[in-house]
Motif scaffolding. Sequence first.
Motif, PDB file in Angstrom:
ATOM      1  N   PRO A  34       0.811  -1.221   0.000  1.00 37.53           N
ATOM      2  CA  PRO A  34       0.000   0.000   0.000  1.00 37.53           C
ATOM      3  C   PRO A  34       0.842   1.267   0.000  1.00 37.53           C
ATOM      4  O   PRO A  34       0.487   2.245  -0.677  1.00 37.53           O
ATOM      5  CB  PRO A  34      -0.816  -0.131   1.298  1.00 37.53           C
ATOM      6  N   PHE A  35       1.953   1.259   0.731  1.00 34.45           N
ATOM      7  CA  PHE A  35       2.829   2.437   0.751  1.00 34.45           C
ATOM      8  C   PHE A  35       3.374   2.716  -0.654  1.00 34.45           C
ATOM      9  O   PHE A  35       3.457   3.865  -1.092  1.00 34.45           O
ATOM     10  CB  PHE A  35       3.979   2.220   1.736  1.00 34.45           C
ATOM     11  N   VAL A  36       3.761   1.659  -1.371  1.00 37.88           N
ATOM     12  CA  VAL A  36       4.282   1.837  -2.734  1.00 37.88           C
ATOM     13  C   VAL A  36       3.201   2.417  -3.637  1.00 37.88           C
ATOM     14  O   VAL A  36       3.471   3.335  -4.432  1.00 37.88           O
ATOM     15  CB  VAL A  36       4.817   0.490  -3.281  1.00 37.88           C
ATOM     16  N   CYS A  37       1.978   1.923  -3.518  1.00 38.67           N
ATOM     17  CA  CYS A  37       0.872   2.462  -4.334  1.00 38.67           C
ATOM     18  C   CYS A  37       0.700   3.954  -4.052  1.00 38.67           C
ATOM     19  O   CYS A  37       0.589   4.775  -4.971  1.00 38.67           O
ATOM     20  CB  CYS A  37      -0.444   1.745  -4.025  1.00 38.67           C
ATOM     21  N   ARG A  38       0.669   4.301  -2.775  1.00 38.63           N
ATOM     22  CA  ARG A  38       0.461   5.716  -2.432  1.00 38.63           C
ATOM     23  C   ARG A  38       1.627   6.564  -2.921  1.00 38.63           C
ATOM     24  O   ARG A  38       1.439   7.658  -3.454  1.00 38.63           O
ATOM     25  CB  ARG A  38       0.320   5.872  -0.909  1.00 38.63           C
TER      26      ARG A  38
ATOM     27  N   ARG B  27      -3.792   9.027   3.549  1.00 32.99           N
ATOM     28  CA  ARG B  27      -3.129   7.809   3.986  1.00 32.99           C
ATOM     29  C   ARG B  27      -4.039   6.596   3.847  1.00 32.99           C
ATOM     30  O   ARG B  27      -3.646   5.542   3.375  1.00 32.99           O
ATOM     31  CB  ARG B  27      -2.710   7.966   5.445  1.00 32.99           C
ATOM     32  N   ASP B  28      -5.283   6.765   4.267  1.00 29.35           N
ATOM     33  CA  ASP B  28      -6.164   5.611   4.418  1.00 29.35           C
ATOM     34  C   ASP B  28      -7.347   5.586   3.467  1.00 29.35           C
ATOM     35  O   ASP B  28      -8.147   4.665   3.518  1.00 29.35           O
ATOM     36  CB  ASP B  28      -6.702   5.575   5.852  1.00 29.35           C
ATOM     37  N   GLY B  29      -7.462   6.614   2.632  1.00 33.41           N
ATOM     38  CA  GLY B  29      -8.714   6.766   1.897  1.00 33.41           C
ATOM     39  C   GLY B  29      -8.767   6.055   0.558  1.00 33.41           C
ATOM     40  O   GLY B  29      -9.768   6.120  -0.126  1.00 33.41           O
ATOM     41  N   ASN B  30      -7.695   5.422   0.118  1.00 32.37           N
ATOM     42  CA  ASN B  30      -7.731   4.717  -1.159  1.00 32.37           C
ATOM     43  C   ASN B  30      -7.597   3.225  -0.925  1.00 32.37           C
ATOM     44  O   ASN B  30      -6.744   2.783  -0.181  1.00 32.37           O
ATOM     45  CB  ASN B  30      -6.575   5.170  -2.052  1.00 32.37           C
ATOM     46  N   ARG B  31      -8.454   2.468  -1.569  1.00 32.75           N
ATOM     47  CA  ARG B  31      -8.344   1.027  -1.439  1.00 32.75           C
ATOM     48  C   ARG B  31      -7.456   0.504  -2.545  1.00 32.75           C
ATOM     49  O   ARG B  31      -7.718   0.730  -3.707  1.00 32.75           O
ATOM     50  CB  ARG B  31      -9.731   0.382  -1.564  1.00 32.75           C
ATOM     51  N   ASP B  32      -6.412  -0.171  -2.167  1.00 34.38           N
ATOM     52  CA  ASP B  32      -5.508  -0.738  -3.167  1.00 34.38           C
ATOM     53  C   ASP B  32      -5.436  -2.250  -3.052  1.00 34.38           C
ATOM     54  O   ASP B  32      -4.576  -2.869  -3.674  1.00 34.38           O
ATOM     55  CB  ASP B  32      -4.101  -0.134  -3.009  1.00 34.38           C
ATOM     56  N   ALA B  33      -6.307  -2.856  -2.262  1.00 35.15           N
ATOM     57  CA  ALA B  33      -6.226  -4.302  -2.044  1.00 35.15           C
ATOM     58  C   ALA B  33      -6.413  -5.059  -3.359  1.00 35.15           C
ATOM     59  O   ALA B  33      -5.651  -5.985  -3.667  1.00 35.15           O
ATOM     60  CB  ALA B  33      -7.279  -4.743  -1.025  1.00 35.15           C
ATOM     61  N   ALA B  34      -7.408  -4.642  -4.154  1.00 37.62           N
ATOM     62  CA  ALA B  34      -7.656  -5.336  -5.417  1.00 37.62           C
ATOM     63  C   ALA B  34      -6.464  -5.166  -6.362  1.00 37.62           C
ATOM     64  O   ALA B  34      -6.034  -6.112  -7.030  1.00 37.62           O
ATOM     65  CB  ALA B  34      -8.923  -4.794  -6.071  1.00 37.62           C
TER      66      ALA B  34
END
Lengths: 187, 298
Positions: A34-38, B27-34
């Motif tokens: 997730p850190f890399v995506c952000r 920090r927390d508002g985007n879902r990247d799990a998929a």
Amino acid sequence: MATRAVIVSTTRVPCESAAGLPPQLRDVFAEHGPFVCRSLRYLGVHEPDLDDAVQEVFLVVHQRSSDYEEKGRARSWLYSICTRVAHAQRRKHGRRQKEPVMLETTAAATQLEHVQNREALALGWQLLQALPAEQREVFVLYEVEDMPMSEIAQALSCPLQTAYSRLHKARERILAEVQRLSAEAKP
Amino acid sequence: MTDGGPPPLKSAGDTPDELVRALQALRDGNRDAARLARVGERLGAQIAGSGAGASASSGLVRMIGGKAGVAALAIGVGVLGVIGYRMMDGGRETAVPAGEASGAKPSVVMQAVQTEQQPQAQLQQQEPRVVVTAESSEERASKVEVAQARSVSRARRAKVPVVETATATETATEAETEAEAETETEAETEAEKRKADTEKKVVGKAPVQLSESALLSQARRLAVEKPEDALKLLREHAQRFASGMLTPEREVLTIEVLRRLGRSGEATQRLQAFEAKYPHSIYLRRLERGAAATGQRP
């Protein structure tokens, strides 16, 4: 003071996503995906190009796993890789986007919270666009990603004092921008 | 954070609430799990598919002394390839200048990383691809030279040693990255100055429109002390966000404001319509309590 929106954070990737990866890469992917995506988003990678960019970052991680130092420095190392990949992507695909793509936010208890989350995200991106690139990088890494300044200086390959100076200027700009928006919004 | 930095804005008591929320959302508002699930699968397949190459390349890296050796080998192969190309083509203009192949070339770093995946036999036969961007090779070389010069002079001024990375190409990559960032910073600063100048000249600028939730919050704040003003904002909300996600909340507040203004007939009609449209709404009990308190019943 108004109630602050509760945003549930999911910081670790589910194990199934990383199951097919070599063990050391799997740990890094799960912990820091997730850190890399952000980071790639902060660096201006377009949403349609994000999958490829994330994959490229972790491919480099895999190839340079011998460079992976103690855990505390992992994010600064990853961020420097993201910087290179993002630059390459921008050269390939053109200027960075100015408007963030509003992705589905994490689960909200009510419709009101859902809307507030989306608006908060839009405001966050709007504020970041008000900063020059150098200040933006320090600001997001410190204020959003909670990275220590020493790691930030290492990630950005700049002296510590320079990083502090950029943070100070970024904060001034951001707070001024928030005040300006609040003043304009008052009836 | 324990390295002596200032307190983060998120935890500072005087930070505006909207800024705290914005920082949390970033920090927390985007879902990247998929996304990460997709990338994880692709990455696993890619690494597994080049598994023989990967293990061979690991041996290659150890044998020739790490990434510095790999990059140097790639550059050397590039030089040999260029010399061979010139010999074959008799020096036509399309030949790549020798300086390009031997000079600092950021793309070679990524090429070196990618060629690590290939078996050693393929590496020896690979033709060097020098440039993959739209820039001409000369422009790119001169850009890198300028970037390097800037990096060195800046380092001298700051009395900071130039970072001795493993390869010259990595230094050039970082130098070019820094030069690009600096160029972008200058360009953005200029753009900002122009924007600020333009804004100073604008007279009677249109007010910023409130968002859906902000408009509703504003109406809620005014509902007790200034119900007429609250009603105006609610009408505006209904016009701008006719199908918005906060329609039920707007309706509830409108009914309550109408009651406060003594317009009970309208309030009752709207409550009946609300009940018909949202029969299971959590707000119904509240509205009915309000109606009972003022002696009205739908």
